[in-house]
Design a protein around this motif. Structure first.
Motif, short mmCIF file in Angstrom:
data_model
loop_
_atom_site.label_atom_id
_atom_site.label_comp_id
_atom_site.label_asym_id
_atom_site.label_seq_id
_atom_site.Cartn_x
_atom_site.Cartn_y
_atom_site.Cartn_z
N PHE A 198 39.53 -8.84 -17.35
CA PHE A 198 40.30 -9.30 -17.01
C PHE A 198 40.91 -9.71 -15.35
CE2 PHE A 198 42.09 -9.88 -20.87
CZ PHE A 198 42.00 -10.90 -21.30
N ASN A 242 41.78 -12.28 -13.03
CA ASN A 242 42.94 -12.54 -13.13
C ASN A 242 44.73 -11.79 -12.64
OD1 ASN A 242 45.42 -13.92 -14.77
ND2 ASN A 242 43.99 -14.44 -16.27
N ASN A 243 44.34 -13.52 -11.66
CA ASN A 243 46.21 -12.72 -11.19
C ASN A 243 47.30 -13.15 -11.37
OD1 ASN A 243 44.81 -10.93 -9.02
ND2 ASN A 243 44.32 -12.80 -7.82
N TYR A 244 47.35 -14.04 -12.94
CA TYR A 244 48.99 -14.30 -13.23
C TYR A 244 49.53 -13.62 -13.53
CZ TYR A 244 46.68 -18.99 -13.56
OH TYR A 244 46.49 -20.55 -13.28
N LYS A 295 51.08 -7.75 -13.50
CA LYS A 295 49.62 -9.01 -13.26
C LYS A 295 48.63 -8.96 -14.84
CE LYS A 295 50.25 -10.40 -9.23
NZ LYS A 295 51.35 -11.51 -8.92
N VAL A 296 48.40 -10.08 -15.19
CA VAL A 296 46.87 -10.17 -16.58
C VAL A 296 46.10 -9.28 -16.21
CG1 VAL A 296 45.27 -10.89 -17.82
CG2 VAL A 296 47.45 -12.51 -17.52
N LYS A 297 45.25 -8.91 -14.60
CA LYS A 297 44.58 -8.09 -14.73
C LYS A 297 44.77 -6.40 -14.43
CE LYS A 297 45.63 -7.95 -9.65
NZ LYS A 297 44.42 -7.59 -8.25
N ILE A 345 52.74 -16.10 -19.73
CA ILE A 345 51.62 -16.52 -18.99
C ILE A 345 52.71 -17.35 -17.91
CG2 ILE A 345 49.58 -16.29 -18.09
CD1 ILE A 345 48.46 -15.62 -20.26
N VAL A 361 51.47 -21.35 -17.01
CA VAL A 361 50.50 -21.58 -18.08
C VAL A 361 51.13 -21.26 -19.71
CG1 VAL A 361 48.70 -20.61 -19.21
CG2 VAL A 361 49.04 -19.81 -16.69
#
Length: 134
Positions: A48, A51-53, A77-79, A108, A111
């Motif tokens: 991920f 992915n910055n969520y 962060k998801v990452k 998230i 999201v």
């Protein structure tokens, strides 16, 4: 009389030293026979990196009538969700007696939210709830 006083003092000192110098190992409280352990394991096998969520994981335990434990344990962060080699492990002791639903609830930002839940029977002494986030 002169010999009696030093003997009494020496005897008193010996008693004090032998009773006060005992080294005892700390006593660990016994694990209650009326509790069981839930072990929660969180990691990801996915990449991920882009992915910055923001994501927030909570541990959730419910007996169907109430949720006696529902607490956020990891926000990042998801990452930044760790891989299997760096997995996050949480343990919680709960009482015997009821079948419970336990697992991860995650949100998230901007999201939505979802969950990964499992059941733990009333007589299970130890349960592992492993979640490879995808």
């Amino acid at each position: 009389m002169k010999l009696f006083l030093p003997t009494v003092i020496l005897l008193f000192a010996a008693i004090c030293l032998t009773t006060s110098c005992k080294k005892e190992k700390p006593v660990q409280p016994p694990v209650s026979a009326s509790t069981r352990t839930l072990r929660f394991i969180l990691y990801t096998n996915e990449n991920f990196s882009g992915n910055n969520y923001d994501i927030s994981f909570s541990l959730h335990i419910s007996d169907g009538m109430s949720a006696p434990f529902d607490s956020t344990v990891f926000t990042a962060k998801v990452k930044d969700i760790p891989d299997k080699a760096h997995q996050l492990v949480f343990e919680k002791r709960i009482p015997y007696g009821k079948t419970v639903t336990a697992g991860f609830v995650y949100a998230i930002k901007d999201v939505g939210y979802s969950w990964h839940l499992d059941t733990c029977a009333a007589n299970e002494k130890f349960k592992v709830i492993e979640y490879p986030f995808q």
